[in-house]
Design a protein around this motif. Structure first.
Motif, mmCIF file in Angstrom:
data_model
loop_
_atom_site.group_PDB
_atom_site.id
_atom_site.type_symbol
_atom_site.label_atom_id
_atom_site.label_comp_id
_atom_site.label_asym_id
_atom_site.label_seq_id
_atom_site.Cartn_x
_atom_site.Cartn_y
_atom_site.Cartn_z
ATOM 1 N N GLY A 168 45.792 75.844 54.628
ATOM 2 C CA GLY A 168 46.374 75.335 55.872
ATOM 3 C C GLY A 168 47.440 76.279 56.409
ATOM 4 N N GLU A 169 48.594 75.732 56.769
ATOM 5 C CA GLU A 169 49.692 76.514 57.368
ATOM 6 C C GLU A 169 50.195 77.630 56.453
ATOM 7 O OE1 GLU A 169 51.875 75.133 60.368
ATOM 8 O OE2 GLU A 169 49.779 74.593 60.790
ATOM 9 N N ARG A 170 49.973 77.470 55.158
ATOM 10 C CA ARG A 170 50.503 78.476 54.218
ATOM 11 C C ARG A 170 49.814 79.827 54.349
ATOM 12 N NH1 ARG A 170 49.651 75.955 48.807
ATOM 13 N NH2 ARG A 170 48.366 74.528 50.034
ATOM 14 N N ALA A 171 48.674 79.847 55.038
ATOM 15 C CA ALA A 171 48.004 81.141 55.257
ATOM 16 C C ALA A 171 48.653 81.926 56.392
ATOM 17 C CB ALA A 171 46.519 80.916 55.534
ATOM 18 N N ILE A 172 49.488 81.254 57.166
ATOM 19 C CA ILE A 172 50.174 81.953 58.264
ATOM 20 C C ILE A 172 51.131 82.988 57.675
ATOM 21 C CG2 ILE A 172 51.828 81.684 60.172
ATOM 22 C CD1 ILE A 172 50.556 79.010 60.807
ATOM 23 N N GLY A 173 51.131 84.179 58.276
ATOM 24 C CA GLY A 173 52.017 85.236 57.788
ATOM 25 C C GLY A 173 51.278 86.270 56.962
ATOM 26 N N ALA A 178 31.624 80.850 61.879
ATOM 27 C CA ALA A 178 32.992 81.090 62.356
ATOM 28 C C ALA A 178 32.949 81.890 63.652
ATOM 29 C CB ALA A 178 33.799 81.829 61.291
ATOM 30 N N GLY A 179 34.078 81.925 64.343
ATOM 31 C CA GLY A 179 34.167 82.674 65.592
ATOM 32 C C GLY A 179 35.531 83.322 65.712
ATOM 33 N N LEU A 180 35.838 83.754 66.917
ATOM 34 C CA LEU A 180 37.105 84.419 67.181
ATOM 35 C C LEU A 180 38.265 83.449 66.942
ATOM 36 C CD1 LEU A 180 37.753 87.294 68.278
ATOM 37 C CD2 LEU A 180 38.013 86.238 70.529
ATOM 38 N N GLY A 181 39.311 83.936 66.304
ATOM 39 C CA GLY A 181 40.502 83.111 66.096
ATOM 40 C C GLY A 181 40.457 82.233 64.866
ATOM 41 N N HIS A 182 39.430 82.422 64.033
ATOM 42 C CA HIS A 182 39.311 81.603 62.828
ATOM 43 C C HIS A 182 39.823 82.315 61.565
ATOM 44 C CE1 HIS A 182 36.024 79.044 64.961
ATOM 45 N NE2 HIS A 182 37.233 78.570 65.168
ATOM 46 N N LYS A 183 40.529 83.427 61.793
ATOM 47 C CA LYS A 183 41.135 84.187 60.674
ATOM 48 C C LYS A 183 40.079 84.672 59.685
ATOM 49 C CE LYS A 183 45.260 83.979 57.662
ATOM 50 N NZ LYS A 183 46.490 84.267 58.415
ATOM 51 N N HIS A 204 45.819 92.665 47.332
ATOM 52 C CA HIS A 204 47.032 91.849 47.493
ATOM 53 C C HIS A 204 46.792 90.704 48.499
ATOM 54 C CE1 HIS A 204 51.025 90.985 49.214
ATOM 55 N NE2 HIS A 204 50.526 91.397 50.356
ATOM 56 N N LEU A 205 46.106 91.011 49.589
ATOM 57 C CA LEU A 205 45.868 89.977 50.613
ATOM 58 C C LEU A 205 44.938 88.883 50.086
ATOM 59 C CD1 LEU A 205 45.391 92.224 53.790
ATOM 60 C CD2 LEU A 205 47.416 90.898 53.156
ATOM 61 N N ASP A 206 43.896 89.258 49.377
ATOM 62 C CA ASP A 206 42.963 88.238 48.877
ATOM 63 C C ASP A 206 43.578 87.468 47.705
ATOM 64 O OD1 ASP A 206 40.496 86.863 49.260
ATOM 65 O OD2 ASP A 206 39.662 87.844 47.492
ATOM 66 N N ARG A 207 44.525 88.088 46.994
ATOM 67 C CA ARG A 207 45.277 87.349 45.971
ATOM 68 C C ARG A 207 46.149 86.306 46.637
ATOM 69 N NH1 ARG A 207 46.649 91.291 42.095
ATOM 70 N NH2 ARG A 207 44.829 91.458 40.738
ATOM 71 N N ALA A 208 46.719 86.684 47.782
ATOM 72 C CA ALA A 208 47.668 85.797 48.466
ATOM 73 C C ALA A 208 46.963 84.599 49.092
ATOM 74 C CB ALA A 208 48.450 86.578 49.521
ATOM 75 N N ILE A 209 45.839 84.824 49.759
ATOM 76 C CA ILE A 209 45.215 83.688 50.478
ATOM 77 C C ILE A 209 43.743 83.485 50.116
ATOM 78 C CG2 ILE A 209 46.857 83.727 52.413
ATOM 79 C CD1 ILE A 209 44.665 85.080 54.113
ATOM 80 N N THR A 231 45.173 88.316 62.953
ATOM 81 C CA THR A 231 44.895 87.285 61.942
ATOM 82 C C THR A 231 46.159 86.839 61.205
ATOM 83 O OG1 THR A 231 44.388 88.855 60.140
ATOM 84 C CG2 THR A 231 42.542 88.170 61.549
ATOM 85 N N ARG A 232 47.215 87.644 61.301
ATOM 86 C CA ARG A 232 48.448 87.323 60.558
ATOM 87 C C ARG A 232 48.994 85.952 60.965
ATOM 88 N NH1 ARG A 232 51.210 91.827 61.353
ATOM 89 N NH2 ARG A 232 50.641 92.741 59.368
ATOM 90 N N ASP A 233 48.958 85.663 62.245
ATOM 91 C CA ASP A 233 49.596 84.431 62.729
ATOM 92 C C ASP A 233 48.637 83.246 62.857
ATOM 93 O OD1 ASP A 233 52.012 85.752 62.869
ATOM 94 O OD2 ASP A 233 51.578 86.516 64.890
ATOM 95 N N LEU A 234 47.436 83.413 62.343
ATOM 96 C CA LEU A 234 46.450 82.336 62.456
ATOM 97 C C LEU A 234 46.380 81.498 61.179
ATOM 98 C CD1 LEU A 234 43.528 84.449 64.002
ATOM 99 C CD2 LEU A 234 44.939 82.774 65.219
ATOM 100 N N THR A 235 45.941 80.250 61.338
ATOM 101 C CA THR A 235 45.556 79.471 60.158
ATOM 102 C C THR A 235 44.054 79.663 59.988
ATOM 103 O OG1 THR A 235 45.230 77.523 61.550
ATOM 104 C CG2 THR A 235 47.319 77.667 60.381
ATOM 105 N N ALA A 236 43.582 79.575 58.749
ATOM 106 C CA ALA A 236 42.168 79.829 58.481
ATOM 107 C C ALA A 236 41.359 78.548 58.643
ATOM 108 C CB ALA A 236 42.007 80.380 57.074
ATOM 109 N N HIS A 237 40.154 78.708 59.111
ATOM 110 C CA HIS A 237 39.235 77.565 59.253
ATOM 111 C C HIS A 237 38.039 77.687 58.331
ATOM 112 C CE1 HIS A 237 41.549 77.732 62.931
ATOM 113 N NE2 HIS A 237 41.249 76.474 63.151
#
Ligand code: ADP
Ligand code: MG
Length: 206
Positions: free
Chosen positions: A181-186, A121-126, A26-31, A167-173
């Motif tokens: 972008g912002e749509r990955a938040i949540g 990638a590093g810490l905080g990059h979702k 479900h998560l990989d379908r979403a983002i 990772t829920r509240d992060l944007t992906a890099h």
């Protein structure tokens, strides 16, 4: 003994991946593109199928054989990353001596560093690294402090859960989610979720 430990860990991981299929999918379908569950289940299957060949190999030989096989079997962005973890772990100092908490901490640290080097990638990059980096640090600190196995295991699982939730509240890099972008938040990162599920299963199987 330690090569057996690797197989046992892969079996625990596979069972946990399958038990959490819908969540990961479900998560990989979403983002992402929805294949993360298939990719990591294939990775676990590959290690388990390799078991007869690994029998009698040293941990360094076994981890290297696993890395090579995973490179050609797991697809997606996660394939080369996970493969690089195993290749680095095969070269960890003391990997062929009887495993202690320090050995596990060191192989995790080396493996996670290789994922960072490969994927940039590093810490905080979702990504999965939001679980793996803090877990590697917790293992290192706990092993250095001589923490007992049960307490260290509990700390590792808690750390992995917190990393996954972060990772829920992060944007992906990095990876496909970066395009959202912002749509990955949540949404929790699928690789962070699978890493958490796998780590928890390995700790519980110990
Ligand atoms: P793909 O993105 O090619 O479909 P997967 O679905 O198997 O591959 O894996 C996606 C996961 O891989 C993401 O959720 C993320 O955790 C992880 N990931 C993607 N790119 C990177 C990277 N550069 N570094 C670390 N992890 C990454
Ligand atoms: Mg995917």
């Amino acid at each position: 003994m330690s090569t057996e430990t690797i197989i046992k860990a892969a079996e625990a991981a596979r069972a946990a991946i399958v038990a959490n299929e819908s969540e990961i999918e479900h998560l990989d379908r979403a983002i992402g593109d929805g294949d993360h569950f298939i990719n990591i289940r294939r990775g676990a299957d590959t290690i388990i199928a390799l078991a007869p060949e690994l029998d009698g190999k040293t941990p360094s030989e076994a981890l290297k054989a696993i890395a090579m096989k995973l490179m050609s079997t797991i697809g997606g962005a996660s394939g080369p990353l996970i493969s690089s973890f195993f290749l680095a772990a095969s070269k960890t100092e003391g990997i062929d001596a009887p495993w202690t908490a320090e050995t596990v901490a060191r192989l995790t640290e080396d493996g996670v560093a290789a994922i960072q080097k490969r994927g940039k990638a590093g810490l905080g990059h979702k990504t999965m690294l939001d679980v793996l980096i803090p877990v590697a640090e917790a293992l290192k600190a706990g092993a250095a402090a001589g923490e007992d196995a049960a307490a260290l295991g509990a700390r590792v699982v808690e750390t992995a859960a917190a990393g996954k939730d972060s990772t829920r509240d992060l944007t992906a890099h990095y990876g496909r989610a970066a395009f959202l972008g912002e749509r990955a938040i949540g949404t929790v990162d699928p690789g962070a979720m699978s890493s958490y599920v796998i780590i928890r299963a390995i700790v519980e199987a110990r």
